[in-house]
Design a protein around this motif. Structure first.
Motif, PDB file in Angstrom:
ATOM      1  N   VAL A 182      -2.737   1.309 -11.721  1.00  0.00           N
ATOM      2  CA  VAL A 182      -2.305   1.734 -10.406  1.00  0.00           C
ATOM      3  C   VAL A 182      -1.015   2.525 -10.612  1.00  0.00           C
ATOM      4  O   VAL A 182      -0.070   2.039 -11.227  1.00  0.00           O
ATOM      5  N   LEU A 238       2.284   4.168  -9.217  1.00  0.00           N
ATOM      6  CA  LEU A 238       3.167   3.785  -8.123  1.00  0.00           C
ATOM      7  C   LEU A 238       4.088   4.933  -7.730  1.00  0.00           C
ATOM      8  O   LEU A 238       4.607   5.640  -8.593  1.00  0.00           O
ATOM      9  N   VAL A 276      -5.290   4.710  -7.787  1.00  0.00           N
ATOM     10  CA  VAL A 276      -5.894   3.772  -8.731  1.00  0.00           C
ATOM     11  C   VAL A 276      -6.739   4.609  -9.677  1.00  0.00           C
ATOM     12  O   VAL A 276      -7.565   5.402  -9.242  1.00  0.00           O
ATOM     13  N   VAL A 291       1.405   2.475  -3.507  1.00  0.00           N
ATOM     14  CA  VAL A 291       0.243   2.851  -4.318  1.00  0.00           C
ATOM     15  C   VAL A 291      -0.014   4.344  -4.159  1.00  0.00           C
ATOM     16  O   VAL A 291      -0.314   4.819  -3.069  1.00  0.00           O
ATOM     17  N   TRP A 324       0.817  -1.219   0.000  1.00  0.00           N
ATOM     18  CA  TRP A 324       0.000   0.000   0.000  1.00  0.00           C
ATOM     19  C   TRP A 324       0.846   1.262   0.000  1.00  0.00           C
ATOM     20  O   TRP A 324       0.440   2.274  -0.576  1.00  0.00           O
ATOM     21  N   LYS A 374       3.661   2.783 -13.527  1.00  0.00           N
ATOM     22  CA  LYS A 374       2.279   2.327 -13.376  1.00  0.00           C
ATOM     23  C   LYS A 374       2.189   0.871 -13.776  1.00  0.00           C
ATOM     24  O   LYS A 374       3.042   0.339 -14.486  1.00  0.00           O
ATOM     25  N   GLN A 420      -7.079   1.687   0.012  1.00  0.00           N
ATOM     26  CA  GLN A 420      -5.779   2.346   0.060  1.00  0.00           C
ATOM     27  C   GLN A 420      -5.783   3.423   1.143  1.00  0.00           C
ATOM     28  O   GLN A 420      -4.840   3.522   1.935  1.00  0.00           O
TER      29      GLN A 420
END
Length: 167
Positions: free
Chosen positions: A118, A120, A107, A104, A101, A136, A161
């Motif tokens: 997602v 990153l 999203v 992340v 998490w 991503k 998240q």
């Protein structure tokens, strides 16, 4: 509509969320069955004197190509996203990814995207910058074609998240 395990309330820790694409699985299964049936029809439509001209290796090559095509369709249909307290685990075709998490950033499923992404945060801990070089990963289990169910899945991933990054 993707298969979606219903979300838990915000007050308690969420259970594991599993999302699979329904439309992609239906299309892949239909095409795979159609391809096998057309191949069988084509083979048996050949006269016997033509069929005997095929060597064993040629027959195996044709079966191998058929198996490869069906295998690719099945691999894509097996796409899945799983979210729990440790982060996201997802399979796109034959490739799997695990993202905690804290990596992340967001999203995203925009109008016209084939599937969700997602975004990153950089692995080196530097600040996220929204540019074309942002790292991503595709979430192929969340297909835009699944409509409102895909949006529900994206919103649930965003909620999880927020939940897991604020703890």
């Amino acid at each position: 509509m993707p298969d979606l395990v219903r979300p838990a309330p915000d007050a308690v820790a969420p259970s594991t969320l599993v999302i699979r694409p329904r439309r992609l699985r239906l299309v892949a299964a239909s095409f795979a069955v159609a391809l096998v049936l057309v191949t069988l029809y084509g083979w048996f439509a050949l006269p016997d004197d033509i069929q005997v001209l095929f060597t064993t290796s040629q027959r195996l090559t044709l079966l191998g190509v058929l198996a490869l095509l069906v295998g690719v369709m099945v691999a894509l249909a097996l796409s899945v996203v799983r979210a729990d307290e440790s982060g996201l685990w997802f399979r796109n075709g034959l490739r799997t990814h695990t993202v905690p998490w804290d990596r992340v950033h967001q999203v995203v499923l925009r109008r016209g995207d084939p599937w969700a992404f997602v975004l990153l945060t950089p692995a080196d801990g530097s600040a996220f910058s929204a540019d074309l070089d942002a790292e991503k990963r595709q979430l192929m289990a969340l297909q835009y074609g699944d409509g409102a169910a895909a949006q529900v899945g994206v919103e649930e991933l965003r909620r999880r998240q927020r939940y897991w990054t604020t703890r």
